[in-house]
Scaffold this active site. Sequence first.
Site, PDB file in Angstrom:
ATOM      1  N   TYR A  33      44.940 -66.464 -24.264  1.00  0.00           N
ATOM      2  CA  TYR A  33      45.321 -67.416 -25.328  1.00  0.00           C
ATOM      3  C   TYR A  33      46.849 -67.498 -25.414  1.00  0.00           C
ATOM      4  CZ  TYR A  33      45.622 -68.978 -30.283  1.00  0.00           C
ATOM      5  OH  TYR A  33      45.894 -69.636 -31.459  1.00  0.00           O
TER       6      TYR A  33
ATOM      7  N   LYS B 291      49.204 -70.771 -24.851  1.00  0.00           N
ATOM      8  CA  LYS B 291      50.081 -71.312 -25.890  1.00  0.00           C
ATOM      9  C   LYS B 291      51.541 -71.306 -25.421  1.00  0.00           C
ATOM     10  CE  LYS B 291      47.031 -72.175 -29.244  1.00  0.00           C
ATOM     11  NZ  LYS B 291      46.681 -73.547 -29.630  1.00  0.00           N
TER      12      LYS B 291
HETATM   13  N1  NAD Z   1      43.643 -69.856 -37.511  1.00  0.00           N
HETATM   14  C1  NAD Z   1      44.727 -69.245 -37.081  1.00  0.00           C
HETATM   15  O1  NAD Z   1      45.059 -68.127 -37.538  1.00  0.00           O
HETATM   16  C2  NAD Z   1      45.633 -69.906 -36.085  1.00  0.00           C
HETATM   17  C3  NAD Z   1      46.902 -69.349 -35.871  1.00  0.00           C
HETATM   18  C4  NAD Z   1      47.746 -69.945 -34.944  1.00  0.00           C
HETATM   19  C5  NAD Z   1      47.332 -71.077 -34.251  1.00  0.00           C
HETATM   20  N2  NAD Z   1      46.096 -71.600 -34.470  1.00  0.00           N
HETATM   21  C6  NAD Z   1      45.726 -72.784 -33.703  1.00  0.00           C
HETATM   22  O2  NAD Z   1      45.357 -73.821 -34.602  1.00  0.00           O
HETATM   23  C7  NAD Z   1      44.421 -74.694 -33.950  1.00  0.00           C
HETATM   24  C8  NAD Z   1      43.219 -74.900 -34.858  1.00  0.00           C
HETATM   25  O3  NAD Z   1      42.616 -73.643 -35.123  1.00  0.00           O
HETATM   26  P1  NAD Z   1      41.614 -73.385 -36.335  1.00  0.00           P
HETATM   27  O4  NAD Z   1      42.000 -72.083 -36.909  1.00  0.00           O
HETATM   28  O5  NAD Z   1      41.547 -74.576 -37.210  1.00  0.00           O
HETATM   29  O6  NAD Z   1      40.261 -73.184 -35.516  1.00  0.00           O
HETATM   30  P2  NAD Z   1      38.829 -73.877 -35.708  1.00  0.00           P
HETATM   31  O7  NAD Z   1      37.907 -73.144 -34.794  1.00  0.00           O
HETATM   32  O8  NAD Z   1      38.482 -73.964 -37.166  1.00  0.00           O
HETATM   33  O9  NAD Z   1      39.084 -75.341 -35.172  1.00  0.00           O
HETATM   34  C9  NAD Z   1      39.176 -75.638 -33.815  1.00  0.00           C
HETATM   35  C10 NAD Z   1      38.324 -76.871 -33.564  1.00  0.00           C
HETATM   36  O10 NAD Z   1      38.487 -77.250 -32.191  1.00  0.00           O
HETATM   37  C11 NAD Z   1      37.226 -77.675 -31.733  1.00  0.00           C
HETATM   38  N3  NAD Z   1      37.161 -77.541 -30.278  1.00  0.00           N
HETATM   39  C12 NAD Z   1      37.080 -76.407 -29.554  1.00  0.00           C
HETATM   40  N4  NAD Z   1      37.007 -76.693 -28.265  1.00  0.00           N
HETATM   41  C13 NAD Z   1      37.062 -78.039 -28.161  1.00  0.00           C
HETATM   42  C14 NAD Z   1      37.018 -78.937 -27.068  1.00  0.00           C
HETATM   43  N5  NAD Z   1      36.897 -78.491 -25.793  1.00  0.00           N
HETATM   44  N6  NAD Z   1      37.103 -80.257 -27.315  1.00  0.00           N
HETATM   45  C15 NAD Z   1      37.208 -80.719 -28.581  1.00  0.00           C
HETATM   46  N7  NAD Z   1      37.242 -79.917 -29.664  1.00  0.00           N
HETATM   47  C16 NAD Z   1      37.167 -78.587 -29.442  1.00  0.00           C
HETATM   48  C17 NAD Z   1      36.212 -76.763 -32.424  1.00  0.00           C
HETATM   49  O11 NAD Z   1      34.902 -77.338 -32.442  1.00  0.00           O
HETATM   50  C18 NAD Z   1      36.830 -76.611 -33.808  1.00  0.00           C
HETATM   51  O12 NAD Z   1      36.322 -77.562 -34.722  1.00  0.00           O
HETATM   52  C19 NAD Z   1      44.083 -74.039 -32.611  1.00  0.00           C
HETATM   53  O13 NAD Z   1      44.847 -74.631 -31.593  1.00  0.00           O
HETATM   54  C20 NAD Z   1      44.511 -72.591 -32.813  1.00  0.00           C
HETATM   55  O14 NAD Z   1      44.844 -71.970 -31.605  1.00  0.00           O
HETATM   56  C21 NAD Z   1      45.233 -71.045 -35.380  1.00  0.00           C
END
Ligand code: NAD
Length: 267
Positions: free
Chosen positions: A158, A162
């Site tokens: 991951y 990123k």
């Molecule tokens: N939650 C955290 O702590 C955090 C921290 C830093 C970065 N992020 C980043 O934020 C973004 C959103 O994360 P989140 O926490 O809302 O996660 P989440 O799992 O709630 O949302 C991610 C969404 O992406 C969708 N998804 C996954 N694979 C897919 C694909 N191949 N095609 C289309 N859709 C797809 C999933 O169905 C899900 O609805 C991500 O890029 C994650 O890496 C999250």
Amino acid sequence: MTERTERYEGKTALITGAGGAIGRAIALRLAREGAAIGVLDITRATARETLAQLEKAGARGLALGADITEDEQVRDAVAAMHDAFGELDILVNNAGHSILGRIEQVDRAGWDNELAINLDGAFVCAKAVLPAMAARGHGAIVNIGSVNGLIALGNPAYSAAKAGLLSFTQALATEYGPKGIRTNMVSPGSIKTDIATWRIRQEKDPQIFEKLARWYSVGRVGVPDDVAAAVAYLAADEASFVNGANLVVDGGLTAGLPVLIEEMILE
Ligand SMILES: NC(=O)c1ccc[n+]([C@@H]2O[C@H](COP(=O)([O-])OP(=O)(O)OC[C@H]3O[C@@H](n4cnc5c(N)ncnc54)[C@H](O)[C@@H]3O)[C@@H](O)[C@H]2O)c1
């Protein structure tokens, strides 16, 4: 949603992973400010839920079931947005996921999967929107990275993805800036959501978010709206001189380590 404002009136935005926690917050934020939203998610049902929330608030959009790693599905989603609302002004590459694991636990298939969703998908989506944006001489792309792309915090595949996304952000900014397309990145720290990895951590330790807060100089972990606010700034015309930036939204995590300071201080 609170009252609507004008910043994105008449604009159209495609947000990937918008059925998820952060993507939904971004979608609601841009919609509240006037944009028509392409709510794209591999899980169509959650995309529909986000759309229902937008519509309830008087905003417009489309729920688009598509896998961001599949070129044709992404092209179809972009075409559907074009038919419904005209050319896209904004792309937010938000879809992503991470598996738990140290390097010794990551096998080749897991590595490839992390890279595909967190890095390749952003490339596929960018390629689908760039020609039309370049032809109009106008567009904004925001990629959602992570502090994991900046320092080692576990989840090596991951993190590598990123970090690669930051490099891709800079490449897009440099090549397409002259064509009127700005590309920036938001790198969040820990954001409190109900995604599987956080649920697993919370099952192991119900106090996880309180414990993590010690590492954040603002004294808390983030919430999805913290990320949405940063995206709303970077995608807006008021950020017209911001291109290739990485806006770190991490409560101070990568600026310094309060826990280390506590342990080092001589008093
Ligand atoms: N939650 C955290 O702590 C955090 C921290 C830093 C970065 N992020 C980043 O934020 C973004 C959103 O994360 P989140 O926490 O809302 O996660 P989440 O799992 O709630 O949302 C991610 C969404 O992406 C969708 N998804 C996954 N694979 C897919 C694909 N191949 N095609 C289309 N859709 C797809 C999933 O169905 C899900 O609805 C991500 O890029 C994650 O890496 C999250």
